[in-house]
Design an enzyme around this catalytic site. Structure first.
Site, PDB file in Angstrom:
ATOM      1  CG  HIS A 471       9.690  -1.899   7.747  1.00 51.94           C
ATOM      2  ND1 HIS A 471       9.084  -0.785   8.278  1.00 51.94           N
ATOM      3  CD2 HIS A 471      10.493  -1.442   6.760  1.00 51.94           C
ATOM      4  CE1 HIS A 471       9.492   0.293   7.633  1.00 51.94           C
ATOM      5  NE2 HIS A 471      10.357  -0.073   6.714  1.00 51.94           N
ATOM      6  CE1 TYR A 587       8.331   4.025  -1.545  1.00 55.29           C
ATOM      7  CE2 TYR A 587      10.190   4.608  -0.144  1.00 55.29           C
ATOM      8  CZ  TYR A 587       8.868   4.255  -0.286  1.00 55.29           C
ATOM      9  OH  TYR A 587       8.068   4.115   0.833  1.00 55.29           O
ATOM     10  CB  THR A 600       6.427   6.371   4.924  1.00 59.45           C
ATOM     11  OG1 THR A 600       5.749   5.209   4.417  1.00 59.45           O
ATOM     12  CG2 THR A 600       7.268   6.005   6.129  1.00 59.45           C
TER      13      THR A 600
END
Length: 779
Positions: A471, A587, A600
């Site tokens: 990630h 979230y 993001t």
């Protein structure tokens, strides 16, 4: 051995008469082809680099500018207002330059300077236009006149056929919100989660922060925003991802699935061959910058920075922090099968291996009966465990000899491939098929994926595929973009023979894959076992449920004049309240890629409006039309928050950066400490689809993807990823932990289903009421 096979092309023998030299024509031909390919690649990169560097102008516009200036001078005019004469005087004296040549050179220099100034002017004009985000706050499908004018101007200035990185210099910087706005929005977001006393205490702490360290921290953050390209992204990558010392398997890495209904071939080696050839095509276009940039409304460009590290990238473990190693073009990948590692070359004679050639290589690996070497079977478990033991083992046991050579082959490879010995995929007739498929992609056996690679491709025994993605280097839409290209290229361009093999002739003269060699001592094997047992505990604790909701989808939701994402988020709020009997901090990931190097932002989906709607739905006395009104109000609020997050006015990234600054400056802030310690018990994300228009989904409705997912974020919470597939399907990927008595992924999936149906019934009631009114008027 491949190296030995290639070495026989060049031989020499020392004789009494001198050196007898033998050259292989085949080897010389490959050397020649490799050189031609290399220089062609450099030329294309150089050309595309120039096109990107002068964008939104073009190299031909420079020639037009030079001709225009020279033509004006020959017409006895001076467009430079004396600048050309000044340049002419500044030129060094030379016997080779006549007065006329000096005039031409001066004119060319002036025209070039004017051309560069105009390019900068165009870029800054485009940047100013792209800093306007009023269009995103307008009602969907209703563009104002000013927005239409703005879009047309942006379209004109954007030029024709931009390359992937053409807009990078024209993208605006991510703005720093004001402290007052961020704190006000934060307090609004936590109000439904706190009682009166807790909220009053939070207000007091927030007020003390505003009056105390906030102004000082904000000044430093603004300074960083002026100096750095993006004030969030580098710290986000470092502190959220690379400094984490816990396992990245499940906790950080995410996965992407194959097509839902279609398996182009059930031959494992053939499917891997086609998919990898498609990936190499994608990588070639990526390295040349030839992919079209993603643009909202077909006009507003998204940042392409994250694409740069997709291939040839590995997360390298460190004692205190990891780092991301990105290399230039790599010509091999490493394959794992039944505990053995193989190095496979991706090029032959200066070109990519054809799919049939890749199939041959992978089939050779599948047919290899040799056993793993001592310690080799579970070696990749080091990447699944804690980072510190892996970093120390890497320094101690993999810094020299064959271990270093083999590890370098893995870490410098284009990506990692696992030829899995299990069969997985979605089968609606088999219970938990999607659950097992997801768990295999998310963690596998904990030692059969190299979790540090930018991505690991998994080819299952039955021909199904999937991807496990690290990630830190990028977010899901970036990997999803590549995966869409690969799946559609595999199915619609490459194809298979009737027997399921890759198309094309098989070159049996290829050197076989090289088996990587290891010398792993017993002490290192004990560290590997320790990492494996820790990873196994994490994997066994993952409670996963995949659910394909096919009662209705985006088509019906849009007819209700509601955002599909807002509809699903409200359903998740209702499902969570029914599941746990309470609300929680929620979230939802949104992107900030309209800004340069944006990644993001968080949308806090649990709002006062959404909680009012959920309570009304659970109140048997509440009328349906009142529930519908509350739903629409909550949906509008959610859309507004999503738009604010996308346009740089979110809450969490700003507070995160202020917290990092407070730590760096040694400032203790109870407010920031409390904000950053709050658990996200419901973490959600939407997987985008149809980023690349390579296939008409209406014409081929079965060629839809299953999306992807991630592990649970909180020990007692849920992780939910969803993909809106076509017009009629929404697929949910739900994760939690077996160790939590409060959660159950299957139960939550059923609650989501019921919540979706209950919300739809509100609109059914609305339509029924409209019909009744029409009937009454008629009577």
């Amino acid at each position: 051995m491949a190296e030995a096979h290639q070495a026989v092309g060049f031989q020499f023998t020392v004789t009494p008469d001198g050196i007898d030299l033998h050259l292989s024509r085949e080897v010389l031909r490959h050397i020649y082809l490799s050189g031609v390919t290399s220089w062609r690649k450099r030329a294309i990169r150089f050309k595309n680099g120039i096109l990107t560097g002068v964008y939104p102008a073009s190299p031909s516009s420079w020639l037009i500018m030079v001709i225009a200036v020279l033509s004006t001078m020959y017409a006895r005019g001076d467009p430079s207002l004396g600048t050309i004469d000044w340049i002419k005087e500044a030129l060094p004296e030379s016997d080779y330059l006549t007065a006329q040549t000096q005039t031409v050179v001066s004119a060319v220099v002036f025209a070039t300077g004017l051309w560069l100034v105009l390019i900068m002017l165009l870029r800054y004009t485009l940047k100013a236009l792209l800093s306007h985000h009023g269009w995103i706050f307008e009602c969907h499908g209703r563009k104002s006149f000013s927005t239409r004018v703005w879009l047309n101007v942006v379209r004109i200035l954007s030029g024709r056929r931009p390359l992937l990185f053409s807009f990078q210099a024209s993208l605006p910087r991510l703005p720093v919100p004001s402290v007052d706005e961020t704190i006000s929005r934060y307090l609004e977001s936590v109000r439904p989660l706190l009682d009166d006393e807790q909220y009053k205490q939070m207000e007091t702490v927030a007020s003390e922060f505003k009056k105390g360290p906030a102004p000082k921290l904000q000044r430093y953050l603004k300074l960083k925003s002026w100096w750095a390209t993006n004030y969030v992204s580098d710290w986000w990558e470092e502190y959220i991802y690379l400094r984490g010392r816990s396992p990245i398997m499940v906790n950080s890495n995410f996965y992407l699935m194959d097509l839902m209904y279609v398996t182009p071939t059930h031959r494992q080696a053939a499917r891997a061959g086609n998919v990898i050839h498609a990936m190499l095509q994608y990588r070639r276009k990526l390295e040349r910058g030839e992919h079209a940039p993603l643009r909202a409304l077909g006009v507003v460009p998204m940042c392409s920075f994250q694409y740069e590290r997709m291939f040839n990238t590995t997360r390298i473990p460190g004692i205190d922090t990891d780092f991301v190693q990105h290399l230039s073009d790599r010509k091999h990948l490493v394959v794992y099968h039944r505990g053995r590692f193989y190095k496979v070359w991706l090029y032959y004679g200066g070109r990519h291996l054809w799919p049939s050639e890749l199939e041959l290589q992978f089939q050779r690996i599948l047919n290899d009966p040799t056993p793993p070497q001592p310690g080799e079977l579970k070696l990749a478990a080091l990447t699944a465990g804690d980072r510190v033991p892996w970093a120390r083992a890497r320094l101690m046991y993999f810094s020299e000899g064959v271990n270093k050579t083999s590890l370098e082959a893995i870490e410098t490879g284009a990506f990692f491939l696992t030829l899995d010995d299990e069969a997985h995929g979605y089968d609606p007739e088999k219970l938990k098929s999607l659950d097992l498929y997801a768990k295999s992609l998310l963690h596998g056996k904990c030692y059969d994926r190299w979790f540090d690679k930018s991505f690991s491709l998994i080819a299952f025994k039955n021909g199904k595929m999937g991807v496990n993605v690290e990630h830190s280097w990028a977010d899901a839409p970036i990997a999803g973009h590549m995966w869409e290209y690969v799946l559609f290229t595999d199915s619609f361009q490459l194809g298979y023979t009737l027997e399921g093999h890759c198309k094309g002739d098989v070159n049996k003269g290829l050197a076989p894959p090289t088996r990587l060699q290891w010398d792993i001592p017993v002490a290192c094997q004990e560290i590997i076992e320790g990492s494996y047992h820790l990873a196994k505990e994490i994997a066994d604790d993952v409670d996963f449920h995949g659910y394909v909701f096919d009662e209705f989808g985006k088509g019906l939701i849009k007819k209700c004049r509601t955002s599909p994402d807002a509809f699903i988020q409200m359903a998740l709020q209702l499902a969570h309240f029914r599941d746990k009997g309470e609300f929680c901090l929620t979230y939802e990931s949104s992107m900030t890629r309209m800004f340069r190097e944006g990644r993001t932002e968080t949308v806090r989906s649990c709002t006062s409006e959404s909680t009012a709607f959920v309570r009304a739905m659970e109140d048997l006395k509440q009328k349906k039309d009142e529930c519908l009104a509350l739903f629409q109000k909550a949906s509008e609020k959610h859309q507004q928050m999503y738009r604010l997050a996308m346009t740089g006015s979110g809450i969490d990234r700003h507070l995160f950066c202020l917290y990092i600054l407070s730590k760096l400056m040694g400032i203790d802030s109870p407010f920031l400490k409390q904000v950053l310690s709050e658990p996200w018990r419901l973490s959600t994300s939407q997987t985008p689809q149809q980023q690349i228009n390579l296939m008409d989904l209406q014409k081929y409705p079965r060629y839809v993807g299953l999306g992807g997912g991630f592990g649970p974020v909180a020990d007692d919470g849920y992780g939910v990823s969803y993909i809106i597939v076509g017009e009629d399907i929404v697929t949910f990927h739900i994760s939690s932990k077996f160790s939590s008595p409060e959660t159950d992924s299957y139960r939550f999936g059923q609650n989501i289903r019921q919540a979706m149906l209950d919300i739809r019934s509100l609109f059914d009631q609305k339509n029924h009421t409209k019909i009744e009114k029409v009937v009454k008027k008629t009577l």
